[in-house]
Design a protein around this motif. Structure first.
Motif, mmCIF file in Angstrom:
data_model
loop_
_atom_site.group_PDB
_atom_site.id
_atom_site.type_symbol
_atom_site.label_atom_id
_atom_site.label_comp_id
_atom_site.label_asym_id
_atom_site.label_seq_id
_atom_site.Cartn_x
_atom_site.Cartn_y
_atom_site.Cartn_z
ATOM 1 N N SER A 84 0.703 -1.441 -0.142
ATOM 2 C CA SER A 84 0.164 0.092 0.214
ATOM 3 C C SER A 84 1.257 1.219 0.174
ATOM 4 C CB SER A 84 -0.927 0.249 0.981
ATOM 5 O OG SER A 84 -1.193 1.240 1.027
ATOM 6 N N PRO A 85 0.772 2.156 -1.136
ATOM 7 C CA PRO A 85 1.751 3.145 -1.271
ATOM 8 C C PRO A 85 1.232 4.294 0.341
ATOM 9 C CG PRO A 85 0.304 3.608 -2.597
ATOM 10 C CD PRO A 85 -0.337 2.131 -1.941
ATOM 11 N N ARG A 86 0.592 3.988 1.434
ATOM 12 C CA ARG A 86 0.202 4.761 2.279
ATOM 13 C C ARG A 86 1.386 4.150 3.509
ATOM 14 N NH1 ARG A 86 -4.562 5.360 4.616
ATOM 15 N NH2 ARG A 86 -5.611 3.566 3.291
ATOM 16 N N VAL A 87 1.045 2.599 3.815
ATOM 17 C CA VAL A 87 2.459 2.229 4.629
ATOM 18 C C VAL A 87 3.329 2.732 4.292
ATOM 19 C CG1 VAL A 87 3.115 0.064 5.590
ATOM 20 C CG2 VAL A 87 0.681 0.229 4.748
ATOM 21 N N LYS A 88 3.770 3.924 5.551
ATOM 22 C CA LYS A 88 5.649 4.128 5.563
ATOM 23 C C LYS A 88 6.241 3.233 6.173
ATOM 24 C CE LYS A 88 5.167 7.458 3.130
ATOM 25 N NZ LYS A 88 4.144 7.022 1.872
ATOM 26 N N LYS A 89 5.556 2.905 7.003
ATOM 27 C CA LYS A 89 6.767 1.740 8.322
ATOM 28 C C LYS A 89 5.327 0.662 8.523
ATOM 29 C CE LYS A 89 9.984 0.779 11.241
ATOM 30 N NZ LYS A 89 11.254 0.422 10.458
ATOM 31 N N LEU A 90 6.060 -0.515 8.431
ATOM 32 C CA LEU A 90 5.095 -1.473 9.338
ATOM 33 C C LEU A 90 5.825 -2.608 10.402
ATOM 34 C CD1 LEU A 90 2.736 -3.287 9.041
ATOM 35 C CD2 LEU A 90 3.924 -4.918 7.080
#
Ligand code: AMP
Ligand code: GLY
Length: 434
Positions: free
Chosen positions: A22-28
């Motif tokens: 997902s382009p909105r996930v910056k850090k998981l």
């Protein structure tokens, strides 16, 4: 956005893999994660059932959303705990997770709301349970509580059911989970899994999938957590899906509304496709494992968008899009599983397998040890492939499996085979399956 994913199995690797696109996930972040999840997330050594530890981690990393994979933390109330602290979390509350955590609660709810399921009785006295079981030819005895998928015994005669009831209720084979039991009629048919996102008011369906729970080919041997999956399932026609919506999902939502239960999360009804239409075997309050592996491969749209729409109660405007391709997942397990097994066996060939087009190797029981990736659980890998149809997906999945080795590895060779035979007899079903 910053995300925290709770869990460390194959289901969670598939969710992490999809979320990380997902382009909105910056850090998981993942707790505790595994060696595969570590390729796309930062893993923290906090157990999925360590609620105080998870809350402390969330306070440190401040996730914008937490996604809960397994059933136990849901039943323990992790979502309630997080929401009380103002943290957004995907998954049902403990009260809504009772649909999985208590089979008696679930069966009585179905009875109240006319949802098709096997005829049953529930008992806290073993003598009463045996009497009811003796009135049925073949029956199934189920522990009320969570028993790691093992608290279900299929009995072909009153002698077998009496023995099963003695084991559960008198000898406490499954501990407290077996203090109360359900005895229900045995249903004949093909099993299938339905997955739906629910936001309390509406639902969105995933395509059909099917698990293979027995350890051996042709369904021989004991039950496991799941040895392989396919999607779609040829036997699940559009008409069956419609019946599942009209007779199961809609009454489920109406029943919840009538009883003041808000179900927000993933609902996975296990179905038996009987001659009288689909009937519910059980409700699960989370994604299936290894169903998630095939479903995430087929999901085209953004998973984060869908999960957020559930949490924020705006699923009505959300759409799930899927690839037309079929997917097959073959689980590679440790020698001895589902019984005792050794850990720490080095796994070879992972990179080679991943080079194949359309293949993803989802890790379940793995961990890193120096430069090597080693086994650390019963189900080790979910080798998953997409293909233009079931036959192509199956061939690719097994080609990938052949490239991977570890000491004692075993897997079923017949994942998808029965479905292919069905398709040979009834061409056209491939197009109809959903
Ligand atoms: P459950 O945990 O309730 O889904 O049961 C585990 C497995 O037992 C199911 O996947 C079925 O294979 C089998 N099973 C459970 N209930 C029944 C039933 N009423 N009739 C036939 N098989 C059943
Ligand atoms: N596929 C079996 C389960 O997740 O319960």
């Amino acid at each position: 956005m910053k995300l925290l994913l709770i869990g460390g199995g194959g289901r969670e690797h598939a969710l992490a893999w999809k979320l990380s696109q997902s382009p909105r996930v910056k850090k998981l972040f993942a707790a505790p994660g595994n060696a595969g999840i570590a390729q796309v997330a930062e893993c923290r050594p906090v157990g999925a059932e360590d609620l105080p530890g998870l809350l402390a981690l969330a306070k440190e990393i401040k996730p914008d959303l937490t996604v809960v994979g397994p059933d136990n933390p849901l039943a323990m109330g992790v979502v309630d705990l997080f929401e009380k602290q103002g943290l957004r979390a995907f998954g049902p509350s403990a009260s809504a997770a009772r649909f999985e955590a208590s089979k008696i609660f679930s069966k009585q709810f179905m009875q109240r709301h006319g949802i098709p399921t096997a005829r049953f009785g529930n008992f806290s006295s073993s003598a009463e349970a045996k009497k009811f079981a003796a009135s049925l030819d073949a029956c199934v005895v189920k522990a009320d509580g969570l028993a790691l998928g093992k608290g279900v015994i299929i009995c072909r005669s009153p002698a077998e059911s009496a023995a099963a009831i003695t084991q559960m209720m008198e000898q406490k084979l499954f501990g407290a989970a077996g203090e109360r039991v359900i005895v229900e009629e045995f249903m004949q048919g093909e099993e299938a899994s339905i997955h739906a996102l629910l936001d309390g008011k509406s639902y969105r369906l995933f395509p059909s999938s099917q698990d293979n729970k027995r350890v051996g080919d042709n369904d021989a041997g004991p039950n496991t957590g799941g040895m392989g999956t396919i999607s779609p399932v040829p036997q699940v026609s559009a008409a069956i899906m419609q019946a599942a919506e009209g007779k199961i999902l809609k009454p489920f939502l109406r029943g919840c509304a009538a009883e003041g239960i808000e179900y927000r999360g993933l609902l996975y009804p296990g179905l038996m496709l009987t001659a009288d239409g689909p009937k519910v075997l059980e409700f699960n309050a989370r994604f299936g494992d290894p169903e998630t592996q095939v479903l995430m491969m087929r999901l085209e749209s953004d998973l984060l968008d869908a999960l957020e729409a559930v949490v924020d109660r705006r699923l009505v405007g959300a759409a799930l899009r899927f690839k037309r391709d079929a997917a097959v997942c073959v689980v590679m397990a440790s020698g001895g599983y589902p019984g005792d097994y050794a850990k720490g066996k080095p796994i070879r060939g992972l990179d080679d397998a991943a080079k194949l087009d359309g293949v993803q190797v989802f890790h379940a029981g793995t961990k890193r040890s120096g430069d090597a990736i080693v086994t650390s659980g019963g189900r080790v890998l979910g080798v998953t492939a997409l293909g233009r149809d079931l036959k192509a997906a199956r061939e690719r999945a097994y080609e990938a499996v052949a490239r991977i080795q570890f000491d004692g590895a075993h897997y079923r060779r017949d994942i998808g085979l029965r479905a292919l035979k069905v398709l040979e007899c009834t061409p056209g079903w491939a197009e109809a399956a959903v």
